[in-house]
Design a protein around this motif. Structure first.
Motif, PDB file in Angstrom:
ATOM      1  N   LEU A  87     -30.331  21.570  29.785  1.00  0.00           N
ATOM      2  CA  LEU A  87     -31.733  21.692  30.905  1.00  0.00           C
ATOM      3  C   LEU A  87     -32.877  20.881  29.834  1.00  0.00           C
ATOM      4  N   TRP A  88     -32.666  20.828  28.570  1.00  0.00           N
ATOM      5  CA  TRP A  88     -33.658  20.289  27.745  1.00  0.00           C
ATOM      6  C   TRP A  88     -33.020  20.016  26.200  1.00  0.00           C
ATOM      7  N   TYR A  89     -33.720  19.192  25.513  1.00  0.00           N
ATOM      8  CA  TYR A  89     -33.366  18.828  24.021  1.00  0.00           C
ATOM      9  C   TYR A  89     -34.631  18.669  23.179  1.00  0.00           C
ATOM     10  N   TYR A  90     -34.348  18.606  22.030  1.00  0.00           N
ATOM     11  CA  TYR A  90     -35.471  18.319  20.982  1.00  0.00           C
ATOM     12  C   TYR A  90     -35.120  17.270  20.157  1.00  0.00           C
ATOM     13  N   SER A  91     -36.297  16.496  19.808  1.00  0.00           N
ATOM     14  CA  SER A  91     -36.135  15.516  18.734  1.00  0.00           C
ATOM     15  C   SER A  91     -36.958  15.993  17.513  1.00  0.00           C
ATOM     16  N   GLY A  92     -36.910  15.416  16.345  1.00  0.00           N
ATOM     17  CA  GLY A  92     -37.617  15.815  15.115  1.00  0.00           C
ATOM     18  C   GLY A  92     -37.113  17.157  14.693  1.00  0.00           C
ATOM     19  N   LYS A  93     -35.996  17.606  14.748  1.00  0.00           N
ATOM     20  CA  LYS A  93     -35.562  18.702  14.234  1.00  0.00           C
ATOM     21  C   LYS A  93     -35.506  18.958  12.903  1.00  0.00           C
ATOM     22  N   VAL A  94     -36.238  20.014  12.300  1.00  0.00           N
ATOM     23  CA  VAL A  94     -36.001  20.180  10.773  1.00  0.00           C
ATOM     24  C   VAL A  94     -34.611  20.511  10.314  1.00  0.00           C
ATOM     25  N   ILE A  95     -33.724  21.271  11.049  1.00  0.00           N
ATOM     26  CA  ILE A  95     -32.174  21.316  10.609  1.00  0.00           C
ATOM     27  C   ILE A  95     -31.377  20.757  11.839  1.00  0.00           C
ATOM     28  N   PRO A  96     -30.372  19.893  11.370  1.00  0.00           N
ATOM     29  CA  PRO A  96     -29.798  19.264  12.718  1.00  0.00           C
ATOM     30  C   PRO A  96     -28.619  20.351  13.121  1.00  0.00           C
ATOM     31  N   ALA A  97     -28.496  21.309  12.468  1.00  0.00           N
ATOM     32  CA  ALA A  97     -27.088  22.055  13.020  1.00  0.00           C
ATOM     33  C   ALA A  97     -27.669  23.231  13.839  1.00  0.00           C
ATOM     34  N   ILE A  98     -28.834  23.431  14.161  1.00  0.00           N
ATOM     35  CA  ILE A  98     -29.302  24.353  14.986  1.00  0.00           C
ATOM     36  C   ILE A  98     -29.682  23.761  16.290  1.00  0.00           C
ATOM     37  N   PRO A  99     -29.166  24.278  17.400  1.00  0.00           N
ATOM     38  CA  PRO A  99     -29.115  23.601  18.701  1.00  0.00           C
ATOM     39  C   PRO A  99     -30.697  23.723  19.266  1.00  0.00           C
ATOM     40  N   SER A 100     -31.406  24.731  18.830  1.00  0.00           N
ATOM     41  CA  SER A 100     -33.062  25.130  19.556  1.00  0.00           C
ATOM     42  C   SER A 100     -33.925  24.481  18.327  1.00  0.00           C
ATOM     43  N   TYR A 101     -35.137  24.194  18.616  1.00  0.00           N
ATOM     44  CA  TYR A 101     -36.056  23.680  17.857  1.00  0.00           C
ATOM     45  C   TYR A 101     -36.623  24.782  17.144  1.00  0.00           C
ATOM     46  N   LEU A 102     -36.321  24.926  15.832  1.00  0.00           N
ATOM     47  CA  LEU A 102     -36.577  26.080  14.741  1.00  0.00           C
ATOM     48  C   LEU A 102     -38.198  26.306  14.927  1.00  0.00           C
ATOM     49  N   PRO A 103     -39.202  25.404  14.920  1.00  0.00           N
ATOM     50  CA  PRO A 103     -40.496  25.698  14.860  1.00  0.00           C
ATOM     51  C   PRO A 103     -40.967  26.472  16.178  1.00  0.00           C
ATOM     52  N   TRP A 104     -40.250  26.136  17.080  1.00  0.00           N
ATOM     53  CA  TRP A 104     -40.733  26.846  18.415  1.00  0.00           C
ATOM     54  C   TRP A 104     -40.291  28.103  18.435  1.00  0.00           C
ATOM     55  N   ASP A 105     -39.127  28.549  18.196  1.00  0.00           N
ATOM     56  CA  ASP A 105     -38.312  29.770  18.387  1.00  0.00           C
ATOM     57  C   ASP A 105     -38.748  30.715  17.281  1.00  0.00           C
ATOM     58  N   LEU A 106     -38.812  30.156  16.071  1.00  0.00           N
ATOM     59  CA  LEU A 106     -38.741  31.034  15.027  1.00  0.00           C
ATOM     60  C   LEU A 106     -40.146  31.199  14.379  1.00  0.00           C
ATOM     61  N   CYS A 107     -41.069  30.219  14.686  1.00  0.00           N
ATOM     62  CA  CYS A 107     -42.360  30.356  14.331  1.00  0.00           C
ATOM     63  C   CYS A 107     -43.653  30.239  15.202  1.00  0.00           C
ATOM     64  N   LEU A 108     -43.724  29.091  16.078  1.00  0.00           N
ATOM     65  CA  LEU A 108     -44.807  29.094  16.997  1.00  0.00           C
ATOM     66  C   LEU A 108     -45.014  30.288  18.024  1.00  0.00           C
ATOM     67  N   ILE A 109     -43.799  30.612  18.767  1.00  0.00           N
ATOM     68  CA  ILE A 109     -43.860  31.512  19.827  1.00  0.00           C
ATOM     69  C   ILE A 109     -44.194  33.144  19.143  1.00  0.00           C
ATOM     70  N   PRO A 110     -43.207  33.629  18.222  1.00  0.00           N
ATOM     71  CA  PRO A 110     -43.842  34.874  17.452  1.00  0.00           C
ATOM     72  C   PRO A 110     -44.875  34.877  16.848  1.00  0.00           C
ATOM     73  N   VAL A 111     -45.498  33.936  16.336  1.00  0.00           N
ATOM     74  CA  VAL A 111     -46.755  34.012  15.485  1.00  0.00           C
ATOM     75  C   VAL A 111     -47.903  34.110  16.584  1.00  0.00           C
ATOM     76  N   THR A 112     -47.709  33.365  17.459  1.00  0.00           N
ATOM     77  CA  THR A 112     -48.881  33.128  18.536  1.00  0.00           C
ATOM     78  C   THR A 112     -48.823  34.507  19.464  1.00  0.00           C
ATOM     79  N   MET A 113     -47.646  34.986  19.829  1.00  0.00           N
ATOM     80  CA  MET A 113     -47.520  36.441  20.529  1.00  0.00           C
ATOM     81  C   MET A 113     -48.212  37.417  19.819  1.00  0.00           C
ATOM     82  N   THR A 114     -47.711  37.571  18.465  1.00  0.00           N
ATOM     83  CA  THR A 114     -48.359  38.594  17.753  1.00  0.00           C
ATOM     84  C   THR A 114     -49.636  38.504  17.175  1.00  0.00           C
TER      85      THR A 114
END
Length: 168
Positions: A87-114
Motif C-alpha cells: 500500500l505504501w513504502y519508504y525511502s531514507g530508512k535508518v535501518i534497511p531490515a525493518i519494513p516500516s519507517y522507524l522515525p515515524w512509528d517509534l518516534c514521531l507518532i508516539p512522541v507527538t501523541m504523548t
C-alpha cells in the motif's frame, strides 16, 4: 495439498523474500546510507525523544511511556501490514531490515501523541484525536510524501485519518 507441497511453496516464498531483502540492503547501502534522507531520518529518530525527555510531565513519565509503548506496537503492526500489502513504502530508512519507517512509528507518532496529551489536559481527548488525525494525515503524510520519504502506492491520506484518530 499435502504437507510436502505446502512446505515447498512456503520455502520458495521465504527464499524470494530473503533475496529481495539482500538486494534491498545493497541498494540501501549504496543509495541511502549516509545520504541526506538517511541523515534526516536519523535526526527524526533521535530529536523527538530528546524533546520529549525535556518537556514531558516528569510526574507521569511511566504513564506516558506505557502509552508510547502501546502506540509503537499499534503503529508498527499497522505499518507492517501496509508495507507488506504494497500500500505504501519508504525511502531514507535508518535501518534497511525493518519494513516500516522507524522515525515515524517509534518516534514521531508516539512522541507527538504523548506531548499532545500533556498540553491543555482540559481539552476533550476526542477533540485532540480529531486534531491529531487531521494534522498527521493531511499535513504530516503529505509533507513526507513531498520530500520523498513516504511513497503511497495504493493509499490515500484520507484513509489514515480515522486510524490516527482511533490510535490517539
Amino acid at each position: 495439498m499435502n504437507t510436502g507441497e505446502e512446505h515447498k511453496i512456503v520455502e520458495r516464498a521465504y527464499k524470494t523474500i530473503a533475496q529481495t531483502s539482500h538486494e534491498y540492503f545493497h541498494y540501501w547501502e549504496k543509495h541511502v546510507f549516509l545520504h541526506w534522507s538517511w541523515w534526516l531520518s536519523l535526526v527524526l529518530t533521535v530529536l523527538p525523544w530528546a524533546i520529549w525527555w525535556k518537556w514531558r510531565d516528569k510526574e507521569r513519565t511511566a504513564l506516558f511511556m506505557f502509552t508510547a509503548f502501546f502506540i509503537i506496537i499499534a503503529c508498527s503492526w499497522l505499518e507492517f501490514i501496509g508495507v507488506s500489502l504494497g500500500l505504501w513504502y519508504y525511502s531514507g530508512k535508518v535501518i534497511p531490515a525493518i519494513p516500516s519507517y522507524l522515525p515515524w512509528d517509534l518516534c514521531l507518532i508516539p512522541v507527538t501523541m504523548t506531548l499532545l496529551m500533556q498540553i491543555r489536559p482540559y481539552i476533550s481527548p476526542f477533540k485532540k484525536a480529531i486534531f491529531y488525525g487531521a494534522l498527521t494525515a493531511f499535513i504530516g503524510e503529505p509533507l513526507f510524501t513531498w520530500i520523498g520519504l513516504y511513497i503511497p502506492v495504493h493509499w490515500k491520506h484520507i484513509y489514515s485519518f480515522p486510524i490516527y484518530v482511533l490510535i490517539y
